[in-house]
Design an enzyme around this catalytic site. Structure first.
Site, PDB file in Angstrom:
ATOM      1  N   ILE A 127       0.813  -1.225   0.000  1.00 33.15           N
ATOM      2  CA  ILE A 127       0.000   0.000   0.000  1.00 33.15           C
ATOM      3  C   ILE A 127       0.836   1.261   0.000  1.00 33.15           C
ATOM      4  O   ILE A 127       0.325   2.370   0.000  1.00 33.15           O
ATOM      5  CB  ILE A 127      -0.964   0.062   1.214  1.00 33.15           C
ATOM      6  CG1 ILE A 127      -0.198  -0.126   2.521  1.00 33.15           C
ATOM      7  CG2 ILE A 127      -2.080  -0.943   1.077  1.00 33.15           C
ATOM      8  CD1 ILE A 127      -1.027   0.162   3.752  1.00 33.15           C
ATOM      9  N   GLY A 128       2.138   1.111   0.023  1.00 28.18           N
ATOM     10  CA  GLY A 128       2.952   2.312  -0.008  1.00 28.18           C
ATOM     11  C   GLY A 128       4.407   1.940  -0.118  1.00 28.18           C
ATOM     12  O   GLY A 128       4.785   0.806   0.140  1.00 28.18           O
ATOM     13  N   VAL A 170       5.389  -0.562   2.518  1.00 27.10           N
ATOM     14  CA  VAL A 170       4.346  -0.725   3.526  1.00 27.10           C
ATOM     15  C   VAL A 170       3.281  -1.671   2.982  1.00 27.10           C
ATOM     16  O   VAL A 170       2.877  -1.565   1.820  1.00 27.10           O
ATOM     17  CB  VAL A 170       3.705   0.628   3.878  1.00 27.10           C
ATOM     18  CG1 VAL A 170       2.693   0.448   4.999  1.00 27.10           C
ATOM     19  CG2 VAL A 170       4.769   1.618   4.290  1.00 27.10           C
ATOM     20  N   LYS A 221       5.338  -2.090   8.126  1.00 30.09           N
ATOM     21  CA  LYS A 221       6.353  -1.288   7.434  1.00 30.09           C
ATOM     22  C   LYS A 221       7.608  -2.133   7.371  1.00 30.09           C
ATOM     23  O   LYS A 221       8.136  -2.551   8.391  1.00 30.09           O
ATOM     24  CB  LYS A 221       6.611   0.006   8.194  1.00 30.09           C
ATOM     25  CG  LYS A 221       7.643   0.867   7.506  1.00 30.09           C
ATOM     26  CD  LYS A 221       7.743   2.219   8.152  1.00 30.09           C
ATOM     27  CE  LYS A 221       8.334   2.110   9.544  1.00 30.09           C
ATOM     28  NZ  LYS A 221       8.596   3.424  10.124  1.00 30.09           N
ATOM     29  N   ASP A 253       8.501  16.574  12.619  1.00 35.04           N
ATOM     30  CA  ASP A 253       8.074  16.397  11.228  1.00 35.04           C
ATOM     31  C   ASP A 253       6.553  16.392  11.109  1.00 35.04           C
ATOM     32  O   ASP A 253       5.955  15.481  10.558  1.00 35.04           O
ATOM     33  CB  ASP A 253       8.674  15.092  10.679  1.00 35.04           C
ATOM     34  CG  ASP A 253       8.665  15.069   9.148  1.00 35.04           C
ATOM     35  OD1 ASP A 253       8.468  16.136   8.535  1.00 35.04           O
ATOM     36  OD2 ASP A 253       8.846  13.992   8.571  1.00 35.04           O
TER      37      ASP A 253
END
Lengths: 509, 339
Positions: free
Chosen positions: A29-30, A37, A53, A145
């Site tokens: 998904i990423g 991920v 992750k 961040d």
């Protein structure tokens, strides 16, 4: 989710298995640098849906583990903070970090709302984010961040802040293009020091970005935004994309403007603490969760859908790093003044230091040329699949080669141009443009404008070649890429016009 | 009752005393009267938080050194630290974190320019046993680990740990499947072996045989990539430290050690290769190479030279290039020794 580690009276954290075999149905998904991920199910945990992750340890620096450990020692736990279920290393040299699955991923570029999130929804998301920040700051911990990409939303409307230090770019969202990379978006960087007050600044920017539906400026170098705003009515660029939002738009409430404005004070001392911000009147009148779940979420794409879409494009063809590298830009300014009334940033340029504006433009143009060359190279590779006709293939290839040579010629010109710039002109840095002295600068600008114009012609030509190449997937991807490059080039010309306008005005003063 | 004394704010020493009383209470078996217990536990957590904010300050105020000194003095006057450590599993997560920070901070607090925490630990050194064994407990490992690392800032405490039987357990702790705990143990292990130079040198020369036998077989030859990488990096740090030169000389005279390092040089991972090189260069640079080391290097000369020819790091690094050039010279010039 039953596994929430935030429940205070239950210090016994549910133990997730430390074995990759326990996790099934991995679905990507990423992804980002060294990180992939997945959405997956944890079989022994009643097949709970989780996110994994997976970090490539071969690529990670030694520093990485230290940072990760520092983070872990804090064992942060708060309902609005995404914390890991567990982490372990796998046989194929990867670190797996197992965490809750947040169905809608991060709030970065929620394309369903190009005009930004509506205020009730903003209020919810920002309030939850502030809850997390207030907790962190109470623990003497700076997030470092804060950005939309680190604010995650689940299908029940719950909001969690992610990513401390290392975990950076968790739901990896849009890192493949590098366009939203922090390195290329310097308005995250607070003026005057770090600490909690830098988080507040970043929070202000985040609020702004969510309200606008994108960073205060997307493709444009941020420092020109305010100038462009002032002249845009004079530029009837028909296909000029609606990147530039009307910041004076009345749709923002006075409360919201006040909230953002107070966070974006250049003096860190004057920025309120997270705890104080939670009491801001902006948060008083909204109970946004229902609104978020009922109105906003149905329009959002799930992380899986987003990933599928994103997973095509130049980044995919080139390898992500290369592309990110090409697009990262250097900015030569020192910070921002936020003008609350106009809702715009006014740039503050570094005096001395920093690159000159012109050479920055030249660099950007060079980058575009590089991308164009790559596109042409890739096109040459796909010519053969587009048709069986050998003669036709040869003809198209020949055309592409010609184009490429033209463009390489541009690159030469541009290189010389940049070299010329390196020879310092007598410049003063008192004006807000740390620019070359005007006459010489103007001549250069004219030259640059000419190059940009030709570049855009070349792109038109390449586009017409693409038209002859048929409709295969790869050709389509390249076409999309080229179109976006074309848009950038057009924007770029607008910027140049603005600068010239500005220079002429200065002279007439 | 409470109202009567409300006007007088509690001093830091008062808070410590009250914390101690509550800890004594918490240590006893769970009370039958649940509600009262809950109330007391929450009071305990509040007190620990107050201690933390005295030591670290809060958003409104910076820590006041006088208050910190008072707190520290009262804290170590009696057994508060022991109580806090043993009661830690009974606290909730937030209080555990606060307690960890309090204990960490106290290690650095000076009272009349003395680190009284150190004196306390020396006479209560068995507390270290509890902290180290914490690595075996998933829930406590990170808290106890963080406390432990602060305690071994004191040289005498570090010496105790190094010379204790616990030292052997670290070879297993740093390979625990739970990455967070393994990484924490590795950090403590590194701290133990690098912080107090003279103590480390002393420890290594006295315990050379078993220590490096374990180090080689369990860490450098581990099947876990991260373990190998961290271990070879740490080995380089240890051997390149001047205070360990005697140990280094001994290490680079062993043919077994050379074999292990040469295997690491051949790894597919760039970072392991580079760290291995920093150890390998010590074998090559040794001016009194034993004959068996020379013969291994000579026998593998062409392979090594080929390896180094393509051996580059991403960043430009003059020192690395210079080292490499020297290693290449050494190996190229090497003649087989008659033994």
């Amino acid at each position: 989710m039953a596994t929430s580690s935030s429940h205070q009276d239950n210090p016994q954290k549910v133990q997730f298995p430390l074995d990759s075999a326990a996790y099934k149905d991995l679905q990507e998904i990423g992804s980002g640098d060294n990180v992939v991920v997945y959405k997956a199910v944890c079989v022994p945990m009643n097949s709970a849906i989780i996110a994994i992750k997976s970090v490539d340890l071969n690529q990670a620096t030694a520093d990485f583990e230290v940072k990760l450990r520092d983070t872990k020692t804090l064992s942060l736990s708060h309902p609005n903070i995404l914390s890991d279920h567990c982490s372990f290393t796998t046989a194929d040299r990867r670190l797996w970090v197992v965490m809750p699955f947040m169905a809608f991923g991060s709030l970065i570029s929620s394309s369903a709302f190009p005009e930004g999130l509506p205020e009730p929804c903003l209020a919810l998301v920002l309030e939850e984010t502030l809850n997390a920040m207030s907790y962190l700051h109470g623990q003497e911990h700076v997030h470092g961040d804060i950005k939309p990409g680190n604010i995650l939303v689940d299908s029940d409307g719950s909001v969690k802040l992610a990513d401390f230090g290392v975990s950076a770019s968790f739901y990896g969202a849009d890192h493949s293009t590098g366009a939203n990379d922090t390195s290329a978006t310097p308005y995250w960087v607070a003026p005057n020091g770090g600490g909690c007050k830098a988080d507040i600044w970043a929070f202000g920017i985040t609020a702004l970005e969510l309200a606008l539906g994108g960073p205060p400026v997307s493709d444009l170098p941020p420092f020109l935004e305010s100038q462009i705003l002032k002249v845009k009515n004079r530029f009837p660029f028909s296909d000029y994309k609606n990147i530039i939002k009307d910041f004076k738009n009345k749709k923002y409430s006075a409360d919201f403007k006040d909230l953002v404005g107070s966070c974006l004070d250049r003096d860190p001392e004057k920025r309120p603490a997270a705890e104080t911000l939670l009491k801001h009147s902006f948060f008083h009148n909204y109970s946004g969760k229902d609104f978020l779940v009922g109105t906003v979420l149905p329009h959002l794409e799930s992380v899986e859908e987003r990933f599928k879409k994103r997973n095509s494009g130049l980044g995919e063809l080139l390898g992500k790093e290369k592309c990110g590298e090409l697009r990262a830009e250097n900015m030569g300014f020192s910070g921002w003044n936020f003008n609350e009334d106009d809702f715009v940033f006014n740039p503050v340029f570094a005096t001395g230091g920093g690159k000159s504006l012109l050479s920055m433009f030249a660099t950007r143009l060079t980058t575009q040329l590089q991308i164009l060359v790559i596109i042409i190279r890739l096109l040459t590779e796909v010519v053969e699949v587009s048709t069986q006709d050998q003669v036709e293939i040869q003809r198209l290839k020949g055309e592409l080669v010609n184009k490429k040579e033209d463009i390489l010629q541009f690159q030469d010109n541009l290189e010389r141009f940049v070299l010329d710039l390196a020879i310092p002109a007598a410049s003063s840095s008192t004006s807000s443009f740390p620019a070359e002295s005007s006459n010489r600068g103007n001549a250069r600008l004219v030259e640059l404008r000419e190059i940009a114009r030709k570049l855009d012609e070349q792109m038109e030509n390449v586009k017409s070649i693409i038209g002859q190449l048929g409709q295969t997937g790869e050709v389509q991807i390249l076409k999309t890429e080229l179109e976006s490059e074309y848009d950038i080039c057009v924007n770029f010309q607008v910027e140049l016009e603005v600068i010239m306008q500005r220079l002429y005005t200065d002279e007439s003063d | 009752m409470k109202g009567l004394f409300k006007s007088k704010p509690r001093t830091p020493a008062d808070i410590v005393r009250q914390t101690r009383d509550l800890l004594v209470y918490a240590q006893r078996a769970p009370d039958s009267r649940e509600s009262k217990r809950e109330e007391k536990m929450s009071e305990l957590c509040k007190n620990i938080r107050e201690l933390k904010s005295i030591l670290y300050g809060n958003s409104e105020s910076e820590p006041v050194s006088e208050a910190c000194a008072q707190l520290t003095q009262e804290f170590f006057k009696e057994n508060t630290l022991r109580l806090l450590i043993t009661c830690l599993p009974k606290l909730n997560l937030e209080a555990r974190k606060d307690a960890t920070q309090v204990v960490a901070n106290l290690q650095r607090q000076q009272v009349q320019s003395k680190l009284i925490a150190c004196d306390y630990l020396v006479t209560n050194i068995d507390l270290m046993d509890i902290l180290i064994q914490g690595y075996g407990n998933t829930d406590m490992a990170l808290h106890y680990g963080a406390m432990l690392r602060e305690c071994i800032r004191h040289q005498s405490v570090a010496r105790y740990v190094l010379e204790s039987q616990h030292m052997k357990k670290f070879f297993d702790y740093i390979q625990l499947p739970n990455f967070d705990i393994a990484a924490d143990a590795a950090a403590t292990f590194k701290e133990l072996l690098t912080r107090h130079k003279s103590t480390v040198a002393d420890f290594l020369s006295k315990n050379y045989d078993w220590f490096f036998a374990e180090y080689n077989s369990k860490l450098l030859e581990s099947s876990n990539y991260i373990t190998r990488r961290q271990a070879v990096k740490l080995l380089g740090d240890i051997l390149l430290d001047r205070s360990n030169s005697a140990v280094m000389t001994r290490y680079v005279s062993s043919r077994d050690n050379l074999r292990i390092l040469m295997n690491l040089l051949r790894e597919s991972s760039k970072s392991i290769q580079i760290e291995a090189f920093h150890v390998f260069k010590l074998f090559a640079a040794n001016q009194n190479k034993p004959a068996d080391i020379v013969s291994i290097l000579v026998a593998n000369r062409s392979k090594l030279l080929r390896l180094f020819a393509d051996f580059k790091i991403d960043k430009e690094d003059e020192q690395f290039e210079a080292d490499k050039a020297q290693v290449v010279r050494e190996i190229a010039a090497m003649e087989p020794k008659d033994s």
